[in-house]
Design an enzyme around this catalytic site. Structure first.
Site, PDB file in Angstrom:
ATOM      1  N   SER A  64      -0.399 -14.870  -6.042  1.00 10.78           N
ATOM      2  CA  SER A  64       0.529 -15.715  -5.301  1.00 10.78           C
ATOM      3  C   SER A  64       0.168 -17.047  -5.049  1.00 10.78           C
ATOM      4  CB  SER A  64       0.566 -14.863  -3.813  1.00 10.78           C
ATOM      5  OG  SER A  64       1.048 -13.593  -4.095  1.00 10.78           O
TER       6      SER A  64
HETATM    7  N1  SAH Z   1      -2.176 -10.316  -3.747  1.00 11.72           N
HETATM    8  C1  SAH Z   1      -2.105 -10.683  -5.182  1.00 11.72           C
HETATM    9  C2  SAH Z   1      -0.816 -10.488  -5.505  1.00 11.72           C
HETATM   10  C3  SAH Z   1      -0.459 -10.171  -6.828  1.00 11.72           C
HETATM   11  S1  SAH Z   1       1.155  -9.922  -7.309  1.00 11.72           S
HETATM   12  C4  SAH Z   1      -2.743 -11.991  -5.497  1.00 11.72           C
HETATM   13  O1  SAH Z   1      -2.596 -12.900  -4.928  1.00 11.72           O
HETATM   14  O2  SAH Z   1      -3.368 -12.069  -6.753  1.00 11.72           O
HETATM   15  C5  SAH Z   1       1.549  -8.218  -6.848  1.00 11.72           C
HETATM   16  C6  SAH Z   1       0.727  -7.298  -7.131  1.00 11.72           C
HETATM   17  O3  SAH Z   1       1.125  -6.173  -6.627  1.00 11.72           O
HETATM   18  C7  SAH Z   1       0.629  -7.055  -8.534  1.00 11.72           C
HETATM   19  O4  SAH Z   1      -0.941  -6.992  -8.888  1.00 11.72           O
HETATM   20  C8  SAH Z   1       1.207  -5.624  -8.963  1.00 11.72           C
HETATM   21  O5  SAH Z   1       0.521  -4.916 -10.037  1.00 11.72           O
HETATM   22  C9  SAH Z   1       1.114  -4.908  -7.769  1.00 11.72           C
HETATM   23  N2  SAH Z   1       2.003  -4.034  -7.320  1.00 11.72           N
HETATM   24  C10 SAH Z   1       3.551  -3.958  -7.881  1.00 11.72           C
HETATM   25  N3  SAH Z   1       3.970  -2.700  -7.376  1.00 11.72           N
HETATM   26  C11 SAH Z   1       2.940  -2.054  -6.737  1.00 11.72           C
HETATM   27  C12 SAH Z   1       3.115  -0.859  -6.158  1.00 11.72           C
HETATM   28  N4  SAH Z   1       3.865   0.222  -6.258  1.00 11.72           N
HETATM   29  N5  SAH Z   1       1.517  -0.255  -5.369  1.00 11.72           N
HETATM   30  C13 SAH Z   1       0.605  -1.455  -5.687  1.00 11.72           C
HETATM   31  N6  SAH Z   1       0.739  -2.320  -6.206  1.00 11.72           N
HETATM   32  C14 SAH Z   1       1.821  -2.828  -6.722  1.00 11.72           C
END
Ligand code: SAH
Length: 213
Positions: A64
């Site tokens: 993010s």
């Molecule tokens: N906090 C992270 C954001 C990553 S983007 C960072 O800063 O790196 C969002 C993440 O949510 C992705 O890794 C994706 O695989 C995950 N995600 C999507 N749907 C999900 C679900 N149903 N349960 C858990 N994680 C999920």
């Protein structure tokens, strides 16, 4: 894994940029100054690490944007010892910020590749989540509920009921809600049956997916 004074300088600059954009929580800004974000992305793209933008990581996901991480962290009003559930571990950067704020963090990721990578990587940097879970964030984590705070870091098409029900009274759920773009939405549990809802502005996230990969 190298961290130099040049990286430190870039982090201090990034923290100033976030301050100019309205982040005031000194603990959050200090976490940004401290965490080596360049180690959370592929080393050949390290120049991008301290710009205020999202960046691709593995499995078609993104780390993010720093502003978004800071905004979510600030909005959660994290107190030392807070028990927090994070949905969407991804690169683990948001997890590291919550750990710098002295929270006790449970974090769920549904992409196995990312789950594996990040659950090995974060402890190497000294960041120890209470638990890394490979699973579906729509269900929350019933066996460890209730939580002081729940943070969702993927765009949710709707608000999953289990997440609301796993909050303590007085607890907060922070979740970006919407399909194409999302409204950052904060729910505060006022009583077992009452939730107060606040809308905190527009953001863009990768989608929260419904089935395990
Ligand atoms: N906090 C992270 C954001 C990553 S983007 C960072 O800063 O790196 C969002 C993440 O949510 C992705 O890794 C994706 O695989 C995950 N995600 C999507 N749907 C999900 C679900 N149903 N349960 C858990 N994680 C999920």
């Amino acid at each position: 894994m190298k961290d130099t004074s040049k990286h430190q300088g870039l982090r201090n600059q990034l923290a100033s940029v976030l301050q100019q954009k309205g982040i005031t929580d000194e603990n959050v800004l200090n976490a940004v100054r401290k965490i080596p974000r360049h180690l959370f992305i592929d080393s050949s793209f390290e120049d991008h690490a301290y710009q205020d933008k999202a960046f691709p990581i593995a499995a078609e996901q993104t780390i993010s944007q720093p502003y978004t991480v800071a905004f979510q962290s600030q909005s959660l009003k994290v107190k030392s010892g807070d028990k927090i559930l994070e949905i969407g571990t991804g690169s683990g950067y948001q997890t590291a910020v919550l750990l710098e704020l002295n929270a006790e963090v449970y974090t769920i990721e549904r992409q196995h590749e990312l789950f594996k990578k990040t659950s090995l990587f974060l402890p190497k940097l000294g960041y120890k989540a209470k638990k890394f879970i490979f699973g579906d964030g729509y269900q929350g984590l019933k066996e460890k509920a209730p939580f002081d705070k729940i943070i969702v870091t993927a765009g949710a098409p709707f608000v999953p009921k289990p997440l609301l029900s796993q909050l303590k009274v007085g607890g907060m759920l922070l979740i970006p809600v919407g399909e194409k773009t999302q409204i950052m939405t904060l729910f505060i549990r006022k009583s077992p049956k009452e939730f107060e809802k606040h809308e905190l502005g527009d953001f863009a996230f990768v989608p929260m997916l419904e089935k395990k990969a």
